[in-house]
Scaffold this active site. Structure first.
Site, PDB file in Angstrom:
ATOM      1  N   GLU A  49       0.851  -1.185   0.000  1.00 19.77           N
ATOM      2  CA  GLU A  49       0.000   0.000   0.000  1.00 19.77           C
ATOM      3  C   GLU A  49       0.884   1.231   0.000  1.00 19.77           C
ATOM      4  O   GLU A  49       1.613   1.489   0.961  1.00 19.77           O
ATOM      5  CB  GLU A  49      -0.886   0.050   1.247  1.00 19.77           C
ATOM      6  CG  GLU A  49      -2.019  -0.925   1.296  1.00 19.77           C
ATOM      7  CD  GLU A  49      -2.844  -0.713   2.557  1.00 19.77           C
ATOM      8  OE1 GLU A  49      -2.860   0.427   3.089  1.00 19.77           O
ATOM      9  OE2 GLU A  49      -3.441  -1.678   3.034  1.00 19.77           O
ATOM     10  N   ASP A  60      -5.925   7.233   9.895  1.00 14.35           N
ATOM     11  CA  ASP A  60      -4.564   7.076  10.398  1.00 14.35           C
ATOM     12  C   ASP A  60      -4.404   7.518  11.844  1.00 14.35           C
ATOM     13  O   ASP A  60      -4.902   8.569  12.251  1.00 14.35           O
ATOM     14  CB  ASP A  60      -3.588   7.871   9.523  1.00 14.35           C
ATOM     15  CG  ASP A  60      -3.622   7.411   8.079  1.00 14.35           C
ATOM     16  OD1 ASP A  60      -3.688   6.188   7.864  1.00 14.35           O
ATOM     17  OD2 ASP A  60      -3.584   8.258   7.176  1.00 14.35           O
TER      18      ASP A  60
END
Length: 262
Positions: A49, A60
């Site tokens: 990724e 995140d």
């Protein structure tokens, strides 16, 4: 079928799950992050990724937010993400991008998809897009033969599970818990449950992210998922100093986990 499904199925034929590694481009600088992508592949990642850093992430946690902030301060650009995609493809793994919608929209859905294909990429994970809110992206991705990877979570309803499974290509990204990315002491029972429910909704391939940080945890998740996604543990291992040796050791640990060798 696609490069992503082919790779996941090849791993399954070996009796194991795929290892999916995540890294923000430009952390701690662009050149080091590109070399880190090569380390990922050499040390055992099947899918990588590539993360274009974004100023307002919703998925995140603090480790990746910190890395993204450094990358942005260093002047990283979306074009650098496509450079990273090419590095991954040339090294022999399957590259995907994990991008927030504003980055894609500002470039243009069609251009983003075609640029990804030109760089050798196979799919895009969109953490802040749901299938019903992104018909333009899905249309552009289908036209370019780019896999659309959407997310499910423990809170996802049965109806939305089916919507996500129907719209996803490559795999469905199952988040193992409610919250943001980051290392956890344990994966928890919710991971297996969300994978099972996602499969019941029609998903053929499900990879699990959020919380996996050790070989033991990777082995645990690999018993019920098609892929194990790791990000924060890799970013933390490399650190601001760009320690590629420490990164390699960590990737090898997780790769051993998905292969049942941990």
């Amino acid at each position: 079928m696609s490069a992503i499904t082919d790779r996941i199925d090849a791993c399954k034929a070996e009796g194991r799950a795929a290892l999916v590694g995540y890294l923000p481009v430009g952390y701690p600088d662009v050149d080091t992050s590109l070399e880190a992508m090569r380390v990922f592949v050499e040390a055992g990642c099947d899918i990588v990724e590539v993360g274009p850093p974004y100023s307002d992430p919703v998925l995140d946690g603090p480790v990746i937010q910190h890395a993204a902030a450094i990358a942005l301060e260093g002047g990283v650009r979306v074009d650098d993400a496509f450079r990273a995609v090419s590095v991954v493809a040339q090294a022999g793994a399957v590259p995907v991008i994990m991008a927030y919608a504003n980055l894609m929209l500002s470039r243009g859905w069609e251009r983003f998809a075609t640029d990804l294909v030109a760089a050798g990429g196979a799919g895009v994970i969109t953490p802040d897009l749901t299938p019903d809110a992104s018909p333009e992206w899905i249309a552009a991705a289908r036209a370019a033969e780019v896999d659309t990877i959407f997310l499910t979570a423990p809170s996802t309803t049965r109806e939305r599970m089916q919507l996500t499974a129907d719209a996803s290509r490559g795999f469905v990204y199952a988040t193992s818990l409610m919250g943001v990315t980051g290392e956890r002491a344990s994966v928890g029972d919710a991971a297996a449950d969300v994978v099972a429910r996602t499969r019941e909704a029609g998903a053929e391939r499900v990879c699990v992210g959020l919380g996996v940080s050790t070989g033991r945890q990777a082995a645990e998740v690999a018993r019920f998922a098609d892929g194990v996604i790791v990000g924060s543990a890799f970013v933390k291992a490399m650190g601001d100093a760009g320690d590629l040796k420490a990164l390699r050791v960590k990737v090898e640990e997780l790769a051993a986990g998905v292969r049942g060798e941990a």
